[in-house]
Design an enzyme around this catalytic site. Structure first.
Site, PDB file in Angstrom:
ATOM      1  N   HIS A 222       0.633  -0.699   0.059  1.00 42.83           N
ATOM      2  CA  HIS A 222      -0.084   0.608   0.177  1.00 42.83           C
ATOM      3  C   HIS A 222       0.536   1.243  -0.188  1.00 42.83           C
ATOM      4  CE1 HIS A 222      -3.513   2.205   1.758  1.00 42.83           C
ATOM      5  NE2 HIS A 222      -3.508   2.207   1.049  1.00 42.83           N
ATOM      6  N   LYS A 224       3.143   4.380  -1.269  1.00 45.21           N
ATOM      7  CA  LYS A 224       2.916   5.226  -2.047  1.00 45.21           C
ATOM      8  C   LYS A 224       4.719   5.988  -2.142  1.00 45.21           C
ATOM      9  CE  LYS A 224      -1.284   4.543  -1.326  1.00 45.21           C
ATOM     10  NZ  LYS A 224      -1.850   4.130  -0.375  1.00 45.21           N
ATOM     11  N   ASP A 229      16.719  10.970  -7.949  1.00 48.88           N
ATOM     12  CA  ASP A 229      17.772  11.554  -7.824  1.00 48.88           C
ATOM     13  C   ASP A 229      18.329  11.264  -6.653  1.00 48.88           C
ATOM     14  OD1 ASP A 229      18.259  11.653 -10.923  1.00 48.88           O
ATOM     15  OD2 ASP A 229      18.139  13.699 -10.707  1.00 48.88           O
ATOM     16  N   HIS A 400      -9.145  11.474   2.132  1.00 51.71           N
ATOM     17  CA  HIS A 400      -8.238   9.801   2.246  1.00 51.71           C
ATOM     18  C   HIS A 400      -7.246  10.414   3.220  1.00 51.71           C
ATOM     19  CE1 HIS A 400      -6.336   7.140  -0.420  1.00 51.71           C
ATOM     20  NE2 HIS A 400      -6.723   6.520   0.391  1.00 51.71           N
ATOM     21  N   LYS A 402      -4.167  10.383   5.620  1.00 49.95           N
ATOM     22  CA  LYS A 402      -3.448   9.121   6.733  1.00 49.95           C
ATOM     23  C   LYS A 402      -2.913  10.127   7.614  1.00 49.95           C
ATOM     24  CE  LYS A 402      -4.226   6.846   3.152  1.00 49.95           C
ATOM     25  NZ  LYS A 402      -5.330   6.285   3.405  1.00 49.95           N
ATOM     26  N   ASP A 407      -0.616  17.619  20.161  1.00 51.72           N
ATOM     27  CA  ASP A 407      -0.232  18.758  20.792  1.00 51.72           C
ATOM     28  C   ASP A 407       0.521  19.849  19.789  1.00 51.72           C
ATOM     29  OD1 ASP A 407      -0.971  18.027  23.195  1.00 51.72           O
ATOM     30  OD2 ASP A 407       0.704  17.321  23.991  1.00 51.72           O
TER      31      ASP A 407
END
Length: 482
Positions: A222, A224, A229, A400, A402, A407
């Site tokens: 999952h 990404k 470089d 979507h 996450k 604090d």
């Protein structure tokens, strides 16, 4: 006795033996064990097939080859950092890293996550802006481009990305694309014909050994990641497809969070990509050569640890990081997630935070992309509504993102949702950021999203229909295996 009776008897015995394996051999947690037993006994034949496709346990398997990491200098640098932390000799560049030394130490011990404090970070919440910048960086690449996505769609954006990478491959840039077969199941192999002809390389994570049947269906990559470089890295929630530009009528505007990182945290992203690539590759392994880790790429003052997790590990590193962050909260917690299905440990620390006077804010989508997960999410947020958490329903499309911010000092952004799948089944990667500036920006983004969200009160939740209550009950029961 006819053949049907014999077959049914055989299936019953097989089903019983499989149940014993689930209980005694796999040593799963109690919740997932009971969920699988319910599936096996109430739908015995179909349940058996589901277990073969979804129920394998990878925790005892070594999938990634860490031995060559010595060549990168990571192992030596990590040992040095650990020694200095143990002796209280570690030099902290800012108060946030000092205040979170125990979280940093845990990630080092449990995940070999080195701390870098010389990074700059750009936050993207809009797909068009993120991909516009990514295409600029791809165009400017000189040596190599490493691309890894769970989903690459065979649509306008997907084709545009492959075309841009093909151009770079023709220019002599080393380009590698790694994608998950299940996530990218709509992507035909022929899409890479010109790319491969230009010298580009493609690998598939956990491909099917049989047509239309994947025995590792439940364990998907999952992550990404993009590394260009060795100096620029991307990590976050956006996949590749037109819907992530807000062009899907079902979801509308796609609200996500993605990071563009410059600094030595890119080394950790690079290492993660190479480990994943070499696992998927049969004959195109990447060596840890020096130009993959260029020198003098310091770019700022932000502290970052890149933390990964997966079903091959005994521990749930990202979930443990979330719990540790929440336990340290004194004032506020901000969570954005499309799926909120925490296990009892994470749900308990959030309850304790609420009961301790910490302001707990959670934002979830208004519309489902997976129905069972959606109803299970509503069921779980209700547990926190009871103890004073604020739950917001995002109404401006589909959220979507996450993200977790504590604090307004320490934060996490990556690919892991708050659910069993992300913590135990999928291969995930998150950036843990130790910086007030970034954490405040993420908090401000949350507060801006409140303007297009609805506050869900416990009173409103209690008015839900009998049909919704039934859906929630069933989904919650199955949540350990969703």
């Amino acid at each position: 006795m006819n053949i049907t009776s014999i077959l049914l008897g055989f299936l019953f015995v097989l089903n019983f033996m499989l149940a014993l394996i689930v209980i005694f051999q796999e040593r799963r947690d109690v919740g997932s064990t009971w969920a699988w037993l319910l599936v096996l006994f109430f739908i015995p034949i179909l349940g058996f097939v589901m277990y073969l496709l979804l129920g394998q346990n990878l925790s005892r398997k070594r999938l990634f080859q860490w031995d060559d990491l010595k060549k990168t200098g990571f192992e030596k640098a990590l040992e040095t950092q650990l020694t200095k932390l143990r002796l209280n000799q570690f030099y902290y560049r800012n108060d946030v890293t000092r205040d979170n030394h125990d979280l940093i130490y845990m990630h080092m011990i449990n995940n070999q996550a080195i701390l870098t404090e010389d990074n700059s970070v750009e936050i993207f919440t809009d797909g068009k802006e993120k991909f516009d910048q990514l295409f600029k960086d791809i165009k400017a690449a000189r040596n190599y481009i490493h691309i890894q996505y769970y989903i690459i769609k065979n649509d306008n954006l997907g084709k545009k990305l492959i075309e841009a990478l093909t151009v770079k491959a023709k220019q002599g840039v080393k380009v590698r694309i790694l994608y998950d077969e299940l996530g990218s199941r709509s992507l035909p192999k022929r899409s890479f014909k010109e790319f491969k002809k230009a010298g580009g390389q493609v690998e598939v994570f956990f491909p099917s050994k049989f047509r239309f049947i994947n025995l590792r269906m439940n364990y998907r990559n999952h992550r990404k990641l993009v590394i260009i470089d060795g100096k620029i890295g991307y990590v976050g929630g956006f996949n590749v497809g037109d819907e992530y530009l807000g062009l899907n009528k079902k979801f509308g505007y796609w609200r996500d969070t993605h990071l563009r990182i410059q600094g030595t945290a890119v080394y950790a992203l690079q290492t993660r990509f190479i480990l994943d690539w070499n696992q998927a590759s049969d004959d195109q392994d990447v060596d840890y050569v020096p130009n993959l880790y260029p020198e003098d790429i310091s770019h700022g003052k932000i502290g970052i640890q890149i933390v990964t997790s997966g079903p091959d590990s005994e521990f749930q590193q990202i979930k443990n990081g979330y719990i540790k962050m929440i336990m340290s909260a004194k004032k506020s917690i901000y969570i954005q997630t499309p799926y909120f299905i925490p296990d009892s440990s994470l749900l308990d620390v959030l309850r304790i935070a609420c009961l301790s006077g910490v302001e707990v804010n959670i934002m979830i989508p208004d519309k489902p992309d997976h129905l069972f997960v959606y109803w299970a999410t509503l069921s779980h947020v209700s547990e926190l509504l009871k103890v004073g958490a604020k739950v917001y329903i995002y109404k401006n499309g589909f959220i979507h993102a996450k993200t977790l911010v504590v604090d307004e000092e320490v934060s996490s952004v990556g690919t892991a949702n708050i659910d069993y799948r992300s913590f135990k089944l999928n291969f995930e990667v998150n950036a843990f950021l130790y910086d007030e500036g970034i954490s405040r920006k993420l908090t401000e983004i949350f507060k801006e999203d409140i303007n297009v969200s609805m506050l869900l009160t416990f009173e409103n939740y209690q008015r839900r229909s009998l049909e919704v209550r039934l859906k929630e009950s069933i989904s919650r029961l199955l949540s350990p295996i969703l």
